[in-house]
Design a protein around this motif. Sequence first.
Motif, mmCIF file in Angstrom:
data_model
loop_
_atom_site.group_PDB
_atom_site.id
_atom_site.type_symbol
_atom_site.label_atom_id
_atom_site.label_comp_id
_atom_site.label_asym_id
_atom_site.label_seq_id
_atom_site.Cartn_x
_atom_site.Cartn_y
_atom_site.Cartn_z
ATOM 1 N N THR A 107 0.795 -1.229 0.000
ATOM 2 C CA THR A 107 0.000 0.000 0.000
ATOM 3 C C THR A 107 0.826 1.277 0.000
ATOM 4 O O THR A 107 0.333 2.327 -0.419
ATOM 5 N N SER A 108 2.067 1.235 0.495
ATOM 6 C CA SER A 108 2.852 2.461 0.585
ATOM 7 C C SER A 108 4.334 2.144 0.647
ATOM 8 O O SER A 108 4.741 0.987 0.813
ATOM 9 N N LYS B 279 11.540 1.004 2.459
ATOM 10 C CA LYS B 279 10.683 -0.023 3.062
ATOM 11 C C LYS B 279 9.355 -0.040 2.316
ATOM 12 O O LYS B 279 8.736 1.007 2.115
ATOM 13 N N PHE B 280 8.931 -1.229 1.902
ATOM 14 C CA PHE B 280 7.649 -1.405 1.214
ATOM 15 C C PHE B 280 6.650 -1.962 2.229
ATOM 16 O O PHE B 280 6.828 -3.056 2.756
ATOM 17 N N VAL B 281 5.605 -1.190 2.455
ATOM 18 C CA VAL B 281 4.654 -1.514 3.516
ATOM 19 C C VAL B 281 3.491 -2.313 2.938
ATOM 20 O O VAL B 281 2.877 -1.923 1.941
ATOM 21 N N GLN C 192 15.761 12.236 5.602
ATOM 22 C CA GLN C 192 14.515 12.412 6.344
ATOM 23 C C GLN C 192 13.552 11.266 6.033
ATOM 24 O O GLN C 192 13.424 10.851 4.891
ATOM 25 N N THR C 193 12.875 10.796 7.069
ATOM 26 C CA THR C 193 11.890 9.741 6.870
ATOM 27 C C THR C 193 10.675 10.320 6.157
ATOM 28 O O THR C 193 10.072 11.302 6.621
ATOM 29 N N THR C 194 10.329 9.730 4.999
ATOM 30 C CA THR C 194 9.227 10.206 4.171
ATOM 31 C C THR C 194 8.427 9.008 3.683
ATOM 32 O O THR C 194 9.005 7.974 3.361
ATOM 33 N N ALA C 195 7.118 9.153 3.612
ATOM 34 C CA ALA C 195 6.263 8.063 3.140
ATOM 35 C C ALA C 195 5.387 8.553 2.000
ATOM 36 O O ALA C 195 5.031 9.738 1.937
ATOM 37 N N ILE C 196 5.050 7.650 1.099
ATOM 38 C CA ILE C 196 4.144 7.957 -0.005
ATOM 39 C C ILE C 196 3.255 6.750 -0.237
ATOM 40 O O ILE C 196 3.716 5.584 -0.204
ATOM 41 N N ALA C 197 1.985 7.003 -0.472
ATOM 42 C CA ALA C 197 1.051 5.919 -0.791
ATOM 43 C C ALA C 197 1.274 5.469 -2.227
ATOM 44 O O ALA C 197 1.553 6.285 -3.117
#
Length: 501
Positions: free
Chosen positions: A303-304, A384-386, A448-453
């Motif tokens: 998913t993200s 990381k693939f969530v 920096q820790t960053t997340a994207i859907a």
Amino acid sequence: MRTLPAFGLALALFGAAAPALAEPPAAPATLLAAPAEARHRLAERLRRLEEDGLEPRFYAIPEESQALADPAGYQSALARATILALTDLLHGRVASLANRPDLRRDTAALPLGPWLAELAASPEPATLIDRAALLPPEAAALKRALAAARARVAAGGWPAVPAPAGNETLEPGAIDPVRVPALRARLSAGDPQVALNGSDTYDPELVAAVQRFQAAEGLEPDGRIGRLTFLALNRPAEAKVNQLRVALDMRRAAAAEPRERRIEVNVAHQRLAVVEAGRTLLAMNVIVGKPARATPMMRVRLTSVQFNPPWGVPVRNAREDLLPRFRRDPRAMMEKGFRVFGMVEGERVEIDPTTIDWRSVSPERFPYIIRQDAGDANALGRIKFVMPNGEDIYMHDTPDRHLFRRPDRAFSSGCIRLERPLELLDIVLEGAAGWDRARVQRVLDSRQTTAIAAPRSLPVRLFYSTAVVEGDEVKLRPDIYGLDEAYLRAMDATRARVAQR
């Protein structure tokens, strides 16, 4: 344990309403339309069910002597055995297993009715058994491999190669009057290029044969014979038979995978593939869980993506993996980005790991929480693939790139480490506006820790198949988690009572 379904067509076969086949009903003498010679050929074919990976003893196949003494009873017993065998060939003997969501059957896509109607009218019912046996994908190649494996067992198996008492490695060029002749005998039994010349020198010809063997077994083909190669050389021939029996049964009535883009991870082969509409878009090596911390089989969705992820160390990893390292050198652990937290007066506070007496810390009552900051040394790498799940399993980058060159790659604590995470990222972020490699690199460089859907969530299947067919070649890998053994036990226990009736 599977209970076979009742089916209305049995009215035509048995002349009465049929119960579930787990309790086979009696059948009239007119069950099969085939002449006596064809019924004899059918019985002979059923006695060869072992070539399909099934055990003939489970089907109570009547003896030919009964055909003269009790014709009606013989035909009834033969019909019952045939229907049970046909059902297993079409639908498999094992319907499901605990903790194996990767195993899914779609028996509705392969209804028994048309097969039973043909069985009732066929002048040569043995041909139905042949057709059903070859119906699963790759069945022909697997059956050929199974026949060769059974022939090897019948010939007495493989000659043993004595392993050293310690962990010594047999190196190319070594002279060993005990192991080298035994090695020649072992390899010559399966490799026509190996000559039994009586030499006790581990010469280049024999090294090349060992390299071929290692490559076929999924070992590093370096010609050096260490513990893993000795184990593979001395694996019983019956083990290969059992793996192939499981591989055949697993493919029977297997549910079709969707044609949409998806991620498939064969944990046993330690390989990942991105597949869409029958095409492989990406394939790579992966690192999976060690046997003590096996990667669970599952079906989830990606998913993200998280860039520069920190690592919240699970308690088991902290006490089993990191505690010994903190005991050796807590300052080195700090330099790798590890931070230690504990409870002081009811509040969580960070503690300098150099002030802790790590030798007095009990692994059974580990009192600390450990985090690792994002960075090059982080165990999760930079990406990381969530894929949300109850097991806290995800796919990720890793700083330990050298491990991907190993043919045996069961080293992780359960998560999937990726050989080429950026190439998977390209596929996952396809369609995400503004996200190209340049932007990804800028985000990674920012630390920096960053997340994207993900623009669209992708199905992910973690599955376990020790047998892979490539062309006409069957490649087997070790049953590292014992899941084939568990499947085999279920396969040989299901409806065993039929043989006792």
